[in-house]
Write an enzyme that holds these catalytic residues in place. Sequence first.
Site, PDB file in Angstrom:
ATOM      1  N   THR A 375      11.168  -7.311   1.724  1.00  0.00           N
ATOM      2  CA  THR A 375      10.264  -6.733   0.744  1.00  0.00           C
ATOM      3  C   THR A 375      10.814  -7.028  -0.634  1.00  0.00           C
ATOM      4  OG1 THR A 375       9.805  -5.037   2.347  1.00  0.00           O
ATOM      5  CG2 THR A 375       9.360  -4.448   0.063  1.00  0.00           C
ATOM      6  N   SER A 446       4.259   2.827   6.066  1.00  0.00           N
ATOM      7  CA  SER A 446       5.265   2.093   5.300  1.00  0.00           C
ATOM      8  C   SER A 446       6.343   3.047   4.781  1.00  0.00           C
ATOM      9  CB  SER A 446       4.570   1.431   4.109  1.00  0.00           C
ATOM     10  OG  SER A 446       5.508   0.861   3.228  1.00  0.00           O
ATOM     11  N   SER A 447       7.476   2.471   4.380  1.00  0.00           N
ATOM     12  CA  SER A 447       8.504   3.260   3.694  1.00  0.00           C
ATOM     13  C   SER A 447       8.591   2.880   2.213  1.00  0.00           C
ATOM     14  CB  SER A 447       9.877   3.002   4.318  1.00  0.00           C
ATOM     15  OG  SER A 447       9.871   3.324   5.680  1.00  0.00           O
ATOM     16  N   GLY A 467      14.104  -2.904   1.658  1.00  0.00           N
ATOM     17  CA  GLY A 467      15.138  -2.340   2.523  1.00  0.00           C
ATOM     18  C   GLY A 467      14.605  -1.572   3.721  1.00  0.00           C
TER      19      GLY A 467
HETATM   20  O1  DON Z   1       6.492  -1.187   4.559  1.00  0.00           O
HETATM   21  C1  DON Z   1       7.619  -1.049   5.001  1.00  0.00           C
HETATM   22  O2  DON Z   1       8.208   0.008   5.017  1.00  0.00           O
HETATM   23  C2  DON Z   1       8.361  -2.277   5.494  1.00  0.00           C
HETATM   24  N1  DON Z   1       7.410  -3.278   5.899  1.00  0.00           N
HETATM   25  C3  DON Z   1       9.271  -2.771   4.421  1.00  0.00           C
HETATM   26  C4  DON Z   1      10.081  -3.957   4.846  1.00  0.00           C
HETATM   27  C5  DON Z   1      11.265  -4.191   4.008  1.00  0.00           C
HETATM   28  O3  DON Z   1      11.537  -3.497   3.076  1.00  0.00           O
HETATM   29  C6  DON Z   1      12.148  -5.297   4.424  1.00  0.00           C
HETATM   30  N2  DON Z   1      13.188  -5.472   3.469  1.00  0.00           N
HETATM   31  N3  DON Z   1      14.328  -5.455   3.607  1.00  0.00           N
END
Ligand code: DON
Length: 566
Positions: A375, A446-447, A467
């Site tokens: 992300t 999502s986070s 993250g």
């Molecule tokens: O939306 C979410 O929470 C995840 N798809 C985020 C993925 C992410 O942050 C990957 N990065 N390290």
Amino acid sequence: MRVLVLSLLLILSYSCKTETTKPPVKAPIRGLIANKAMVVSARAEASKIGKEIMLKGGNAFDAMVATEMALAVAYPYAGNLGGGGFMVYRMANGDIGALDYREKAPLAASKDMYLDENGDPIPEKSQLGSLAVGVPGTIAGIFEVHEKFGTLPIKELLSPVVDLAKKGFVVTEKQEKRFQHYKDLFLKVNTDTIPILRGYTANDTLKNEALASTLERIIENGKDEFYKGETAKKLVAFIRNHGGIITMNDLKKYKAKWRKPVEFKYKDLKVISMSPPSSGGICLAQIMKMIEPHDLTSFGHNSLKTIQVITEAERRAYADRSFYLGDPDFVKIPIDTLIDNSYLKGRMDSFSFDKATLSSEIDYGQIPGYESEETTHYSIVDSFGNAISVTTTLNGAYGSKLYVDELGFFLNNEMDDFSAKPGTPNMFGLIGAEANAIAPEKRMLSSMTPTIVEKNDKFWMSVGTPGGSTIITSVLQTILNVEEFEMTMQEAVNAPRFHHQWLPDVVVFEPNSFDKTLLQQLQSKGYNINEEESRIIGKVDGILALPDGTLEGGADKRGDDTADGF
Ligand code: DON
């Protein structure tokens, strides 16, 4: 004489002692300072393009459109056309809002689509290749932002990005390593040789003519180009050729949605963060309210007591997350109760400094009357006083690893953010329940936690991070670092971080960043410690308004992140 020598020695030893015990006075480490406007993002090229849009008179929203697309060019790891994201904003007049351009499950998706004949999840199916792909939301997102708040024409915003794609960006050392690291997975799902596999090393220039053409068509035909036009047709044909289930109808039906952000008070701060389908705002509110009664400043930064309080609040918030949270268009979420002070006080009743609460003893809270790695983040502040906070993603690094050669971009593997089976962890170890089960057109939980903070009713901070599950706790620690521990923005994003998410019942610490005695003390109180896993926790970017009216950028040292401004 003897007395004189002895007293001299005594004075000397005393003065030596005071010398060595005095904590070294460190000069504060500050990030870039700008007078009027700033962009902090994962790549220098993207921050520069966003800054230049604002220098031309564009606002933060214009800069968002350009920065988002520039990241798709120079940071294909997470920047995207084939993914989705969230934006939280605060206008100069104090108006706030949030945009949800999260991916959706395709119409043909079904609850058990990732389970084998024994009913067990097949992780590869939701993580790698065409079946992992959710309907992308990013192009709908930038056009929604532009329609509502943009002041410059799309062509002016995207032309510098087209130029960047044509002229190319310089590959960094970190990028070279990642290209190598994911090589086998790229080869596993792509039938064609994709550009990233053409042996690029640090300092090489990577051009993307295909993406430049896609963007030129988008400039010409608007968002319909991506959701109905030639690009849509090529995309659907590509996905179907690779065994995927996304149709033209899925693309045609996709819409970004304006949402009401989560708002809450923490001491003298007002925090504005992302609402469901992200869990970010609710979890952040829960954790901050559970720790508010404790005097973290007197405990000290990353001290035993501070780590205990934060960990226990995180444990309880993530337990609630797993049960209650999902797409608000599909499930009823008791937001008000979840962030209610007396509910949260009750959740912390079982907390004690003497020993860890076990996650097995913590379930989601009882709410009466309730029925049922990659992300990227960027923050922008403009000279008009508008602030935005955007987190966008393909989910895993390079998403599903599936690259649409003809169009020049990667597709997400966001379907893994659903709970494929209740109680079974996803790639971030997160457990979900019915609220986050797969259903056609549903958005996966999502986070991501793009956040804006006000102090004394004025803009104070824009912050966020990638993250996965560690996003919420990284944003939390960054805000606390400035508010409670008087760090600069740059120090706050660089400071070592730790993380707990209820299950697995482990506190993860960034390796070699925490005192061994401290970790032993935690262990003796019953905390399971994991320091070996060499992953980083978050890669935070933020902007802080300083008392003199200038802006300080915090660009995380863990990446190639860069602040740019004027
Ligand atoms: O939306 C979410 O929470 C995840 N798809 C985020 C993925 C992410 O942050 C990957 N990065 N390290």
